[in-house]
Design an enzyme around this catalytic site. Sequence first.
Site, PDB file in Angstrom:
ATOM      1  CB  SER A 140      -3.956  -8.940  -5.278  1.00 59.58           C
ATOM      2  OG  SER A 140      -4.900  -9.787  -4.659  1.00 59.58           O
ATOM      3  CE1 TYR A 153      -6.966  -4.735  -3.543  1.00 59.70           C
ATOM      4  CE2 TYR A 153      -7.467  -7.021  -4.056  1.00 59.70           C
ATOM      5  CZ  TYR A 153      -6.637  -6.071  -3.483  1.00 59.70           C
ATOM      6  OH  TYR A 153      -5.460  -6.469  -2.859  1.00 59.70           O
ATOM      7  CE  LYS A 157      -4.073  -4.745  -5.507  1.00 52.85           C
ATOM      8  NZ  LYS A 157      -2.736  -4.257  -5.135  1.00 52.85           N
TER       9      LYS A 157
HETATM   10  N1  LIG Z   1      -3.928  -7.914   2.862  1.00 55.70           N
HETATM   11  C1  LIG Z   1      -4.223  -8.773   1.884  1.00 55.70           C
HETATM   12  O1  LIG Z   1      -4.971  -9.760   2.069  1.00 55.70           O
HETATM   13  C2  LIG Z   1      -3.630  -8.549   0.509  1.00 55.70           C
HETATM   14  C3  LIG Z   1      -3.727  -9.614  -0.410  1.00 55.70           C
HETATM   15  C4  LIG Z   1      -3.185  -9.435  -1.677  1.00 55.70           C
HETATM   16  C5  LIG Z   1      -2.568  -8.255  -2.023  1.00 55.70           C
HETATM   17  N2  LIG Z   1      -2.488  -7.234  -1.107  1.00 55.70           N
HETATM   18  C6  LIG Z   1      -1.823  -5.999  -1.542  1.00 55.70           C
HETATM   19  O2  LIG Z   1      -0.699  -5.771  -0.730  1.00 55.70           O
HETATM   20  C7  LIG Z   1      -0.397  -4.365  -0.711  1.00 55.70           C
HETATM   21  C8  LIG Z   1      -0.255  -3.918   0.735  1.00 55.70           C
HETATM   22  O3  LIG Z   1      -1.520  -4.092   1.366  1.00 55.70           O
HETATM   23  P1  LIG Z   1      -1.676  -4.369   2.926  1.00 55.70           P
HETATM   24  O4  LIG Z   1      -2.545  -5.547   3.059  1.00 55.70           O
HETATM   25  O5  LIG Z   1      -0.349  -4.327   3.587  1.00 55.70           O
HETATM   26  O6  LIG Z   1      -2.579  -3.113   3.312  1.00 55.70           O
HETATM   27  P2  LIG Z   1      -2.375  -1.949   4.402  1.00 55.70           P
HETATM   28  O7  LIG Z   1      -3.640  -1.173   4.320  1.00 55.70           O
HETATM   29  O8  LIG Z   1      -1.923  -2.505   5.698  1.00 55.70           O
HETATM   30  O9  LIG Z   1      -1.163  -1.112   3.793  1.00 55.70           O
HETATM   31  C9  LIG Z   1      -1.313  -0.328   2.645  1.00 55.70           C
HETATM   32  C10 LIG Z   1      -0.420   0.887   2.819  1.00 55.70           C
HETATM   33  O10 LIG Z   1      -0.477   1.637   1.589  1.00 55.70           O
HETATM   34  C11 LIG Z   1      -0.540   3.004   1.932  1.00 55.70           C
HETATM   35  N3  LIG Z   1      -1.141   3.773   0.848  1.00 55.70           N
HETATM   36  C12 LIG Z   1      -2.414   3.680   0.372  1.00 55.70           C
HETATM   37  N4  LIG Z   1      -2.611   4.615  -0.572  1.00 55.70           N
HETATM   38  C13 LIG Z   1      -1.443   5.295  -0.698  1.00 55.70           C
HETATM   39  C14 LIG Z   1      -1.046   6.393  -1.501  1.00 55.70           C
HETATM   40  N5  LIG Z   1      -1.893   6.993  -2.348  1.00 55.70           N
HETATM   41  N6  LIG Z   1       0.238   6.843  -1.387  1.00 55.70           N
HETATM   42  C15 LIG Z   1       1.101   6.264  -0.513  1.00 55.70           C
HETATM   43  N7  LIG Z   1       0.760   5.250   0.298  1.00 55.70           N
HETATM   44  C16 LIG Z   1      -0.506   4.771   0.198  1.00 55.70           C
HETATM   45  C17 LIG Z   1      -1.392   3.063   3.201  1.00 55.70           C
HETATM   46  O11 LIG Z   1      -1.189   4.282   3.922  1.00 55.70           O
HETATM   47  C18 LIG Z   1      -0.878   1.826   3.947  1.00 55.70           C
HETATM   48  O12 LIG Z   1       0.214   2.130   4.793  1.00 55.70           O
HETATM   49  C19 LIG Z   1      -1.556  -3.698  -1.455  1.00 55.70           C
HETATM   50  O13 LIG Z   1      -1.173  -3.432  -2.788  1.00 55.70           O
HETATM   51  C20 LIG Z   1      -2.655  -4.749  -1.411  1.00 55.70           C
HETATM   52  O14 LIG Z   1      -3.583  -4.595  -2.445  1.00 55.70           O
HETATM   53  C21 LIG Z   1      -3.001  -7.363   0.145  1.00 55.70           C
END
Ligand SMILES: NC(=O)c1ccc[n+]([C@@H]2O[C@H](COP(=O)([O-])OP(=O)(O)OC[C@H]3O[C@@H](n4cnc5c(N)ncnc54)[C@H](O)[C@@H]3O)[C@@H](O)[C@H]2O)c1
Length: 264
Positions: A140, A153, A157
Site C-alpha cells: 500500500s 495497517y 504495510k
Molecule cells: N482499497 C484501498 O484503498 C487499498 C489501498 C492500498 C492497498 N490496498 C491493499 O489491497 C489489497 C486488497 O484490498 P481491497 O481493497 O481489494 O480489499 P477487499 O476487502 O475488497 O479485499 C480483500 C480480500 O482479501 C480477503 N482476505 C482477507 N483476509 C484473508 C485471509 N486471511 N485469507 C484469504 N483471504 C483473505 C478478503 O476475503 C477479501 O476478499 C489489500 O492488501 C489492501 O491492504 C487497498
Amino acid sequence: MQDGFKPGAGTVVVTGAASGIGRAIARRLSLAGAPRTVLLDRDGAGAARAAEAIGPHARAMGVDVRDPAAIEAAVARIEEDGPISLWCSNAGVHRGQGLGEASDWDASLAVNLHAHLHAARAVLPRMVRRGTGHFVITASAAGLLADPRCAPYSVSKHAAVALAEWLAIAHGGDGVTIACLCPEGVRTAMTAADSAALGTEVLEPEAVADSLLEGLAEGRFLILPHSRTAEYERRRATDRGRWIAGMRRARQRAAGAAPLHAAG
Ligand SMILES: NC(=O)c1ccc[n+]([C@@H]2O[C@H](COP(=O)([O-])OP(=O)(O)OC[C@H]3O[C@@H](n4cnc5c(N)ncnc54)[C@H](O)[C@@H]3O)[C@@H](O)[C@H]2O)c1
C-alpha cells in the site's frame, strides 16, 4: 490500457481475489491471456462467484492465507496442473483505530506480512528452480508513507514493502521478478465504510489492475497506480522531520480523519 504484459503459459494465482483489487487483477490477467487463473480467498464462495464470472479457465480455492500449511498444500495442488508463473499475494486487512488493540496487530501482521512470507516460502523455491516467474506483493502507499489513523495497517504495510524489497534483492539474479504494488485510495469493500479513507485521488480496482500489468510489462519493482505517490515518497525521504510535521498538521486538521494514505 497496457497490453504489454503476457502472463505466459503457466498458472496465475491471486489471493484475496473474492473482491476488490484481487478480483480485478484476476480478471485482468485472464483478459491478458492467462490460460489458468486461480482465485484464492478465505471467502471461498465469493472467490467461486468471481471465478465463474471470469470464465471456465478460472477456478476458486477457499484458503486462509494466514495458514502456512494450507498455502503449501494449495501450491502443490495447483502445480499438479502446471507451473505457477505469477503469484499475486494480495489479500489484506485494515484493522483498528489509532494505536489499535493487540488483536488488531495480530490480524494485521498475520495477513499483511506473514501471509506474504508463507507464500514466498511455498512458491519462490519452485520459481527459482525453473529460473522464471513473477511474485507480486500488494502492500500500500501506507507502506511507503503512512496511514495516520491506523498504526497496525501502517506498520504491517511498511513491513510488507521491506519484505518485497528483501526478496527482490535476494532473487534479482534468479530469473524471478519481484514487484510491490502500492496504491493509495481504491474504491473497494475495505474503504466502503469510510470515505475519508480514500483521499482525493480515488481509483477503481480495474485501474489498479491495469497499472499492475503496465508495471510488470516494464519490469518495475515498485508499482504506483496513483500519480502523486512517488513525489510524496521523495519528499518524505528528503526531509523526514518536515514530512512528519506536515502529516501531524493534516491529522489535526482532519480531527483524526485524515486520508488513509495522506502524505502531507
Ligand atoms: N482499497 C484501498 O484503498 C487499498 C489501498 C492500498 C492497498 N490496498 C491493499 O489491497 C489489497 C486488497 O484490498 P481491497 O481493497 O481489494 O480489499 P477487499 O476487502 O475488497 O479485499 C480483500 C480480500 O482479501 C480477503 N482476505 C482477507 N483476509 C484473508 C485471509 N486471511 N485469507 C484469504 N483471504 C483473505 C478478503 O476475503 C477479501 O476478499 C489489500 O492488501 C489492501 O491492504 C487497498
